[in-house]
Design an enzyme around this catalytic site. Sequence first.
Site, short mmCIF file in Angstrom:
data_model
loop_
_atom_site.label_atom_id
_atom_site.label_comp_id
_atom_site.label_asym_id
_atom_site.label_seq_id
_atom_site.Cartn_x
_atom_site.Cartn_y
_atom_site.Cartn_z
N GLU A 256 9.56 1.62 11.14
CA GLU A 256 10.57 2.55 11.01
C GLU A 256 10.05 3.82 10.96
O GLU A 256 9.38 4.17 10.31
CB GLU A 256 11.52 2.33 9.84
N GLY B 86 6.84 5.46 8.49
CA GLY B 86 6.09 6.57 8.51
C GLY B 86 6.11 7.21 10.01
O GLY B 86 7.19 7.09 10.69
N SER B 87 5.15 7.98 10.20
CA SER B 87 5.26 8.86 11.53
C SER B 87 5.06 7.81 12.74
O SER B 87 4.69 6.71 12.66
CB SER B 87 4.08 9.74 11.63
N THR B 88 5.64 8.40 13.75
CA THR B 88 5.59 7.63 15.05
C THR B 88 4.33 7.37 15.55
O THR B 88 3.77 6.43 16.08
CB THR B 88 6.50 8.40 16.09
N LYS C 136 0.75 -1.14 0.01
CA LYS C 136 -0.14 -0.04 -0.19
C LYS C 136 0.89 1.28 0.00
O LYS C 136 1.42 1.65 0.96
CB LYS C 136 -0.82 0.27 1.19
N GLU D 112 9.66 16.20 15.55
CA GLU D 112 10.20 15.93 14.55
C GLU D 112 9.41 16.84 13.60
O GLU D 112 8.11 16.87 13.47
CB GLU D 112 9.93 14.40 13.89
N CYS E 280 13.55 11.05 7.57
CA CYS E 280 13.47 10.58 8.83
C CYS E 280 14.83 10.76 9.73
O CYS E 280 14.84 10.96 11.01
CB CYS E 280 12.88 9.24 9.10
N ALA F 211 1.49 7.06 13.78
CA ALA F 211 0.97 6.03 12.97
C ALA F 211 1.37 4.65 13.32
O ALA F 211 0.52 3.70 13.68
CB ALA F 211 1.15 6.21 11.54
N GLY F 212 2.72 4.54 13.67
CA GLY F 212 3.24 3.62 13.95
C GLY F 212 3.06 2.97 15.38
O GLY F 212 2.64 1.55 15.48
#
Length: 489
Positions: free
Chosen positions: A262, A240-242, A188, A395, A296, A244-245
Amino acid sequence: MTMNVMYRPAAAPKAPERFFIGGRWVEPISRQTLKVVSPTTEELLITYPEAGPADIDRAVAAARAAFDNGPWPRMAPAERARYLRKVADLLTARLDEIAHAWTLQVGAPISLTKKLVGQNPTLFNYYADLIEAYPFVDERKRDDGGRVRVVKEPVGVCAAITPWNAPLVLLSYKIAAGLAAGCTMVAKPSPETPLEAYILAECIEQAGLPEGVFNIVPAGREGGDYLVRHKGIDKVAFTGSTAAGKHIAAVCAERLARVSLELGGKSAAVLLDDADFTKALPSLMVYTMPITGQVCFSLTRILVPERREKEFLDLYLGAVSGIKVGDPFDPATQMGPLTMARQRARVEGYIATGRAEGAHVACGGGRPRGLDKGFYVEPTVFTGVTPHMKIVQEEIFGPVVSVLTYRDEDDAADKANNSAFGLSGAVYSSDPERGYRMARRMRTGSVTVNGMIVDPKHPFGGFKQSGMGREGGPEGLDNYVETKTIHFA
């Protein structure tokens, strides 16, 4: 900063019309669409289909059938390697096209994307070579003299969810390693940057991989969440972003699905008191604001000795103020626009916050003159910052760097580690072993002594809120295998 005239790409991109599922290009079931907007002109580039739940179900079912009943997981590693090398060759033939798509969608300078696109075939060739020697079966002995085989088997059906800033490189890390392990994949890509994923699908189709081994379903956030929650997915690999992670990790925890993440970073570059600032400057210029800071591992915190702060700022600010900002298709451009309007708004919000916190804008801080179209922000450097300021802790994902001072090495290590993140970093010293000792003190997943290196043949990933698991190197393959122990009685 200097600006340049617009260099328009030769032709508009062809909008994708179908999804690659089960080894075929299929018509979408969903009637929803996604849009890609040029970060340089703010004009609509393409409108293309968005995968809905029924499309995702179809892709997962194809990958499930390919894993449970197909030949791919059961092939000898050397045979899978042969397919991976075909994919690498086909990608190599299309590197200019891939670089063009990257620049078009993201705004990364064409001079940079042309240098970096070679990582894609490199990853496929690397994992092809690796699996021919990887210990998928390890013969061992028990204390009682009995035989044991420790077997590494593919984890299963994997969802690869990737961001927009380096679309194909970040996808290739996952797809090359996952396919090498014998997994089947559902990709995706980010809705803002679909073009390179379609190029990869075309290369995989042309290489003749068995049907269902690789599937592509572009979708937005809701589609990504549906894919992560899908019971047919054994593992999720996400960059992606923290924020979302964390969500993905929580969803996967509900059914103990495997996950590798990551995530974000706020990496520090520590210049020790014996560092040669002139020698350090070239890598700092590349890696403090790469792809307009939308990377990142950007070195967004620079730590310098108190007594040498002015010496450093004279060099660094002079270089930053000379960055050529403009159209990313101009080969002379060093910095293009941010990728989206919302990204520019985010960065400008952080710049305003930095000012409100009392930090000093030593360079930049606004929009470049002469660039009325495009999501441009000036490269910006803050001084007079303290470690607890929002601009130092969070970030920003834009061309914004904070310069901090430190008293001694203990203070430098404390400030470097004063972050929720731990993805990357750099240390500069005239003594590489002294640099190494400081690198060992930094709680971060990757550190370069006297420069900045990210090598796909070696592991990359983060400590703390920068993620879990590693991509690249043998460790990247380990992400996609389960360990089975078979005893002989």
